[in-house]
Scaffold this motif. Structure first.
Motif, mmCIF file in Angstrom:
data_model
loop_
_atom_site.group_PDB
_atom_site.id
_atom_site.type_symbol
_atom_site.label_atom_id
_atom_site.label_comp_id
_atom_site.label_asym_id
_atom_site.label_seq_id
_atom_site.Cartn_x
_atom_site.Cartn_y
_atom_site.Cartn_z
ATOM 1 N N ALA A 31 0.838 -1.212 0.000
ATOM 2 C CA ALA A 31 0.000 0.000 0.000
ATOM 3 C C ALA A 31 0.872 1.260 0.000
ATOM 4 C CB ALA A 31 -0.921 -0.010 1.206
ATOM 5 N N ILE A 32 1.976 1.243 0.757
ATOM 6 C CA ILE A 32 2.890 2.387 0.752
ATOM 7 C C ILE A 32 3.622 2.460 -0.583
ATOM 8 C CG2 ILE A 32 4.909 3.397 1.869
ATOM 9 C CD1 ILE A 32 4.021 2.100 4.464
ATOM 10 N N GLY A 33 4.056 1.301 -1.087
ATOM 11 C CA GLY A 33 4.732 1.298 -2.374
ATOM 12 C C GLY A 33 3.853 1.794 -3.501
ATOM 13 N N GLN A 34 2.545 1.568 -3.397
ATOM 14 C CA GLN A 34 1.612 2.030 -4.427
ATOM 15 C C GLN A 34 1.602 3.553 -4.519
ATOM 16 O OE1 GLN A 34 -0.167 0.337 -6.638
ATOM 17 N NE2 GLN A 34 -1.186 2.145 -7.454
ATOM 18 N N VAL A 35 1.833 4.228 -3.412
ATOM 19 C CA VAL A 35 1.870 5.694 -3.427
ATOM 20 C C VAL A 35 3.086 6.185 -4.200
ATOM 21 C CG1 VAL A 35 2.006 7.757 -1.989
ATOM 22 C CG2 VAL A 35 0.635 5.806 -1.238
ATOM 23 N N PHE A 36 4.238 5.562 -3.965
ATOM 24 C CA PHE A 36 5.462 5.981 -4.650
ATOM 25 C C PHE A 36 5.515 5.511 -6.096
ATOM 26 C CE2 PHE A 36 7.262 5.928 -0.185
ATOM 27 C CZ PHE A 36 7.401 7.303 -0.094
ATOM 28 N N PHE A 92 -0.593 12.385 3.315
ATOM 29 C CA PHE A 92 -2.049 12.512 3.289
ATOM 30 C C PHE A 92 -2.725 11.227 2.806
ATOM 31 C CE2 PHE A 92 -0.834 16.969 3.487
ATOM 32 C CZ PHE A 92 -1.770 17.475 4.366
ATOM 33 N N SER A 93 -2.049 10.461 1.972
ATOM 34 C CA SER A 93 -2.629 9.180 1.562
ATOM 35 C C SER A 93 -2.741 8.243 2.755
ATOM 36 C CB SER A 93 -1.762 8.536 0.472
ATOM 37 O OG SER A 93 -1.772 9.302 -0.703
ATOM 38 N N GLN A 94 -1.690 8.193 3.577
ATOM 39 C CA GLN A 94 -1.731 7.315 4.736
ATOM 40 C C GLN A 94 -2.723 7.818 5.785
ATOM 41 O OE1 GLN A 94 1.709 6.317 7.733
ATOM 42 N NE2 GLN A 94 1.986 5.034 5.910
ATOM 43 N N MET A 128 0.540 19.853 -3.759
ATOM 44 C CA MET A 128 0.939 18.504 -3.389
ATOM 45 C C MET A 128 1.068 17.588 -4.594
ATOM 46 S SD MET A 128 -1.110 17.566 0.097
ATOM 47 C CE MET A 128 -2.749 17.798 -0.573
ATOM 48 N N GLY A 129 0.653 18.068 -5.763
ATOM 49 C CA GLY A 129 0.606 17.168 -6.900
ATOM 50 C C GLY A 129 -0.636 16.292 -6.823
ATOM 51 N N ARG A 130 -0.589 15.198 -7.506
ATOM 52 C CA ARG A 130 -1.740 14.308 -7.576
ATOM 53 C C ARG A 130 -1.795 13.418 -6.339
ATOM 54 N NH1 ARG A 130 -5.032 12.400 -11.610
ATOM 55 N NH2 ARG A 130 -5.933 10.349 -11.245
ATOM 56 N N VAL A 131 -2.840 13.573 -5.530
ATOM 57 C CA VAL A 131 -3.076 12.721 -4.358
ATOM 58 C C VAL A 131 -4.374 11.977 -4.633
ATOM 59 C CG1 VAL A 131 -3.192 12.632 -1.845
ATOM 60 C CG2 VAL A 131 -1.943 14.483 -2.949
ATOM 61 N N GLY A 132 -4.249 10.869 -5.337
ATOM 62 C CA GLY A 132 -5.428 10.173 -5.823
ATOM 63 C C GLY A 132 -6.347 9.679 -4.731
ATOM 64 N N VAL A 133 -5.784 9.305 -3.570
ATOM 65 C CA VAL A 133 -6.634 8.742 -2.521
ATOM 66 C C VAL A 133 -7.634 9.781 -2.001
ATOM 67 C CG1 VAL A 133 -5.051 9.316 -0.641
ATOM 68 C CG2 VAL A 133 -6.592 7.360 -0.402
ATOM 69 N N ILE A 134 -7.267 11.056 -2.009
ATOM 70 C CA ILE A 134 -8.182 12.093 -1.522
ATOM 71 C C ILE A 134 -9.302 12.320 -2.532
ATOM 72 C CG2 ILE A 134 -8.388 14.542 -0.983
ATOM 73 C CD1 ILE A 134 -5.754 14.476 0.368
ATOM 74 N N THR A 135 -8.961 12.441 -3.806
ATOM 75 C CA THR A 135 -10.011 12.693 -4.800
ATOM 76 C C THR A 135 -10.952 11.504 -4.928
ATOM 77 O OG1 THR A 135 -8.528 11.918 -6.565
ATOM 78 C CG2 THR A 135 -8.546 14.275 -6.087
ATOM 79 N N MET A 136 -10.414 10.298 -4.802
ATOM 80 C CA MET A 136 -11.269 9.120 -4.933
ATOM 81 C C MET A 136 -12.145 8.900 -3.707
ATOM 82 S SD MET A 136 -8.935 6.285 -6.924
ATOM 83 C CE MET A 136 -7.618 6.330 -5.725
#
Length: 677
Positions: A239-244, A398-400, A430-438
């Motif tokens: 899950a952490i690797g998916q962010v990077f 912010f994803s975590q 912050m650039g693209r933080v997909g977890v927040i928009t989704m």
């Protein structure tokens, strides 16, 4: 109506008969009685008119008298029936029907947009404070009263730079919001102005500043969220690797391949850290391990796999099958491919080579899981000149935060009683933080709310694309619009407010050119469409006004808050609490694995801080504090004994006894090593 409810027995008041409906029924009955009496009068008057008699002689009982006297006469009987029929149909059917038709609102040809009245804003729940006991997000003012949004919906503010979004929305909310907050604080102004009041209010205040020149920051270790149990650790690391290294399908097939391989390397090295207690469990250490520790990475990893299988006493127990599988998948690639994979792996992690970033992500002073259990204030300070390089770190932060707080609904855990407000000032930096928009669509159910601040909707389009940006904006229950500077934004905001129908009058003049020339004037009236605020009017809205678009309410034209002019806020301006400086010498000693022995017997005034032990206390078993006293003691003995049986990294020098004779290394290991700062 409350008096009526007082004497009607429970269960006898129909559920469908609301007070408003009961009042309507009563009014209808009264109107029917009045119209019936009028119909009786009118019937008698019409009968007299048909007989050419003065109708002013009519009384209430005249109709019954006329019927008794004249109904035997066929001609008079017809006149009576005609009078009664005409008056009854006219007053009891035609007149009520006409009134109902006239009362129906007429749909305007081009719309009926207008700004909301005070009563409408109050009915929408935006004035008068919270009615459900939940904290409200401050929006602005309307005729001297604060506009706020309570409940669980999020708020988006669209405002260009230097338009007052900080002093008008961000800081007032930080001085008013009673529950937890997590703030993206780029300039550091929010912490300087509001942290003092929040600390005085009893909140625990933290400042995460990984790029601070003086190394003054609280710490957060992203790998602490990785559970040590074999059932969960692989999924948590991925899950952490998916962010990077995302695999969202947005890149080419080549990028997807190298991201997958880099995520696999992240998994393998993460498992290696979990299974090597002597190594710090940090992302900085992952980066150091990926360098090969002074050797080729292929040789370093191969020796780890082979050496720990052969000599578990010196190097530690053999690696798990999951760890070996992940590392072998990497080592099966050619040298050129391996080099590209390592380059892909290192790209987002390079900032962890910074000693201060490494130190601020080496331990935990706060936990994300606590923001809904107790009132915390976490300020994330990233200087503007480091924003570009810090995007991977901010994305992970912010994803975590969102991921860990969307695993348990409040109704399933009674301890989750606190709302957490995520104040994303300059959200697109912050650039693209997909977890927040989704997750914006369902965050409200988890007691998480967003206060998203952007300079313009075009910013969101540039980062997330048009469709995703619009969906994200739609998932905010309320939008605040300041006067835009870009024409495209002005056009869009004007269209959002809608149009109304305006009656326009045009005049024409004509003149005849003949010898008897005459002049005429023509006037033409027509319904025309007009925007509630034209784009140029929106751009000229001024520095003190704003527009609010909320659900179930017409647009609100309000005034901005200025916290430095309002006594309600100026009384809360207090100096911020001091942020502690990190012990960088101690951190570097841990990283470089420099040890010295602690004497067996300490002097009476000498102490040893647990923070300075070589053992990483964060690697104690999960839920350690929930164990019984005996279980804690056993876990500590097992933990420290394992550490002593697996020396690795730094060199333990032999110590001399009282007579100056050097004792053996086996005896020396019985003393607990600590980092030599």
């Amino acid at each position: 109506m409350s008096n009526v409810h007082a004497w009607i027995p429970a269960g006898h008041w129909p559920a469908w008969l609301t007070p408003r409906r009961a009042a309507g029924i009563g009014f209808g009955l009264a109107a029917f009685v009045v119209l019936s009496v009028a119909a009786i009068y009118l019937s008698a008057a019409l009968f007299l008119l048909l007989n050419k008699v003065d109708p002013r002689r009519v009384e209430l009982t005249s109709l019954w008298t006329y019927w008794a006297v004249y109904s035997p006469d066929p001609a008079q009987r017809k006149r009576l029936l005609a009078s009664m029929t005409a008056s009854g149909i006219g007053l009891l059917l035609v007149l009520p029907g006409a009134l109902l038709v006239a009362a129906q609102p007429r749909r305007r040809l081009h719309g009926d947009a207008r700004f909301a009245t005070t009563a409408e804003i109050t009915r929408a729940g935006l004035l008068g404070g919270s009615t459900d006991g939940r904290p409200g997000i401050l929006i602005g003012r309307h005729r001297g009263q604060f506009i706020s949004l309570s409940g669980q919906l999020s708020v988006m503010l669209s405002a260009p730079t230097r338009s007052g979004k900080g002093v008008g929305v961000v800081i007032p909310n930080l001085l008013n919001w009673p529950d937890s907050v997590v703030v993206l604080d780029i300039k550091g102004e929010n912490h300087a102005v509001t942290a003092g009041f929040r600390a005085k209010s009893g909140q625990r205040v933290y400042a995460f500043a990984p790029f601070d020149d003086q190394a003054r920051s609280h710490r957060w270790n992203p790998l602490t969220a990785v559970r040590t149990s074999p059932m969960h650790r692989v999924g948590d690391l991925l899950a952490i690797g998916q962010v990077f290294y995302p695999n969202d399908g947005s890149g080419t097939s080549s990028e997807a391949f190298f991201n997958d391989q880099a995520r696999n390397l992240f998994l393998g090295l993460g498992l290696l850290l979990l299974e090597t207690p002597a190594l710090p469990r940090t992302i900085g250490e992952l980066l150091r391990q990926s360098s090969g520790k002074g050797r080729a990475l292929r040789d370093h990893l191969a020796d780890q796999i082979r050496g720990r299988r052969i000599d578990s006493k010196e190097l530690g127990p053999a690696l798990s099958d999951e760890c070996i599988d992940a590392l072998q998948r990497l080592l099966s690639n050619s040298e050129n491919t391996l080099s590209s994979i390592v380059a892909t792996f290192n790209a987002p992690l390079t900032i962890f080579a910074d000693a201060v970033v490494d130190a601020t992500t080496s331990a935990d002073d706060f936990r994300f899981e606590d923001v809904r259990r107790q009132r915390l204030s976490i300020y994330v300070h990233i200087p503007p000149n480091r924003l570009t390089s810090a995007r991977p770190l901010l994305n992970l932060f912010f994803s975590q935060l969102v991921s860990l707080n969307t695993q348990q609904l409040p109704e399933h855990d009674p301890s989750l009683t606190v709302q957490c407000l995520l104040v994303n000032d300059e959200f697109t930096t912050m650039g693209r933080v997909g977890v927040i928009t989704m997750s914006a669509a369902f965050l409200a159910g988890y007691n998480l709310r967003l206060l998203t601040v952007v300079q313009a909707m075009s910013q969101l389009d540039a980062v997330y694309g048009d469709k995703e940006a619009r969906t994200f904006a739609t998932n905010h229950g309320l939008q605040i619009l300041f006067a835009p500077r870009e024409q495209r934004d002005a056009d869009e905001y004007s269209a959002m407010l809608g149009h109304f129908t305006e009656r326009g009058t045009s005049r024409g003049h004509s003149r005849s050119l003949g010898p008897n020339g005459s002049r005429s004037v023509s006037v033409n009236e027509s319904e025309q469409r007009r925007a509630l605020l034209l784009p140029q009017e929106f751009k000229e809205l001024g520095s003190e006004r704003l527009v609010v678009i909320a659900e179930n309410c017409k647009p609100v034209l309000g005034e901005k808050i200025r916290y430095h002019r309002d006594p309600a806020f100026t009384s809360r301006l207090l100096p911020p609490p001091e942020v502690p400086a990190l012990d960088m010498d101690l951190h570097l000693a841990r990283v470089q694995q420099r040890w010295r022995l602690v004497e067996g017997d300490l002097a009476p005034d000498e102490t040893v801080s647990i923070e300075r032990l070589a053992h990483d206390i964060n690697q104690l078993p999960d839920h350690f504090t929930e164990l019984s006293a005996q279980q804690m003691a056993d876990a500590c003995l097992d933990f420290f004994s394992e550490k002593e049986a697996q020396p690795s990294g730094g060199t333990v020098e032999a110590a001399a006894d009282e007579e100056g004779v050097l004792i053996s290394n086996d005896v020396a290991r019985e003393a607990a090593p600590t980092p030599d700062a």
